[in-house]
Design a protein around this motif. Structure first.
Motif, short mmCIF file in Angstrom:
data_model
loop_
_atom_site.label_atom_id
_atom_site.label_comp_id
_atom_site.label_asym_id
_atom_site.label_seq_id
_atom_site.Cartn_x
_atom_site.Cartn_y
_atom_site.Cartn_z
N LEU A 181 -73.04 42.23 22.51
CA LEU A 181 -73.81 42.08 21.40
C LEU A 181 -74.46 43.57 21.07
O LEU A 181 -75.36 44.02 21.77
N GLN A 182 -73.86 44.44 20.14
CA GLN A 182 -74.18 45.53 19.87
C GLN A 182 -75.13 45.66 18.93
O GLN A 182 -74.88 44.79 17.68
N MET A 183 -76.16 46.19 19.16
CA MET A 183 -77.42 45.79 18.22
C MET A 183 -77.77 47.44 17.52
O MET A 183 -78.14 48.31 18.45
N ASN A 184 -77.67 47.68 16.48
CA ASN A 184 -78.01 48.93 15.99
C ASN A 184 -79.40 48.77 14.74
O ASN A 184 -79.57 47.65 14.39
N SER A 185 -79.74 50.15 14.43
CA SER A 185 -80.98 49.91 13.71
C SER A 185 -82.06 48.83 13.90
O SER A 185 -82.37 48.32 12.98
N LEU A 186 -82.23 48.99 15.27
CA LEU A 186 -83.24 47.86 15.77
C LEU A 186 -84.74 48.09 15.36
O LEU A 186 -84.94 49.07 14.90
N LYS A 187 -85.34 47.12 15.22
CA LYS A 187 -86.60 47.01 14.29
C LYS A 187 -87.64 46.10 15.31
O LYS A 187 -87.12 45.43 16.27
N ALA A 188 -88.91 46.52 14.98
CA ALA A 188 -89.82 45.81 15.81
C ALA A 188 -89.70 44.43 15.81
O ALA A 188 -89.84 43.71 16.93
N GLU A 189 -89.09 43.84 14.89
CA GLU A 189 -89.37 42.39 14.95
C GLU A 189 -87.99 41.89 15.70
O GLU A 189 -87.78 40.79 15.54
N ASP A 190 -87.43 42.71 16.11
CA ASP A 190 -85.98 42.33 17.07
C ASP A 190 -86.49 41.99 18.45
O ASP A 190 -85.98 41.71 19.26
N THR A 191 -87.71 42.48 18.69
CA THR A 191 -88.28 42.23 19.89
C THR A 191 -88.36 40.75 20.47
O THR A 191 -88.94 40.14 19.76
N ALA A 192 -87.69 40.43 21.51
CA ALA A 192 -87.66 39.03 21.93
C ALA A 192 -86.92 39.15 23.39
O ALA A 192 -86.21 40.28 23.82
#
Length: 126
Positions: A80-91
């Motif tokens: 899972l490549q995750m780009n442009s991460l946001k605070a709401e992706d915290t988990a």
């Protein structure tokens, strides 16, 4: 089937991480694989899924255009490549697998998966 998730960590908003989920054991039982996440106090939610036989893919609306799921069948690994991460992706991110070739709509349901990995923490600082 054993699933080993890795690649989580702490990253600043706008940054990237790549999660890996390596399957071992009865890997023929991993025809559908998915990523889910669970933030504190929240229910587990679908992030992305892939049907390994034909690479059919599904994403949650919240990650479309930012996350990419892919698989390496030779290595029995899903990424899972995750780009442009946001605070709401915290988990805590969990990978899951199931021996059935689920339809796109079904693979978004956590109840569709028989096997789960241990989870890897992703923290995005704003």
């Amino acid at each position: 089937v054993q699933l080993q998730a890795s690649g989580g960590g702490l990253v600043q908003a706008g940054g990237s991480l790549r999660l890996s989920c390596a399957a071992s054991g009865r890997t023929f039982s991993t025809l559908t694989m998915g990523w889910f996440r669970q933030a504190p106090g929240e229910e587990r939610e679908f992030v992305a899924g892939i049907r390994r036989s034909d690479s059919q893919i599904s994403y949650a609306e919240s990650v479309k255009g930012r996350f990419t799921i892919s698989g390496d069948n030779a290595k029995n690994t899903v990424y899972l490549q995750m780009n442009s991460l946001k605070a709401e992706d915290t988990a805590v991110y969990y990978c899951a697998a199931d021996p059935r070739r689920w339809a796109i709509g079904v693979m978004m349901n956590s109840a569709a998966y028989d096997y789960w990995g241990q989870g890897t923490q992703v923290t995005v600082s704003s």
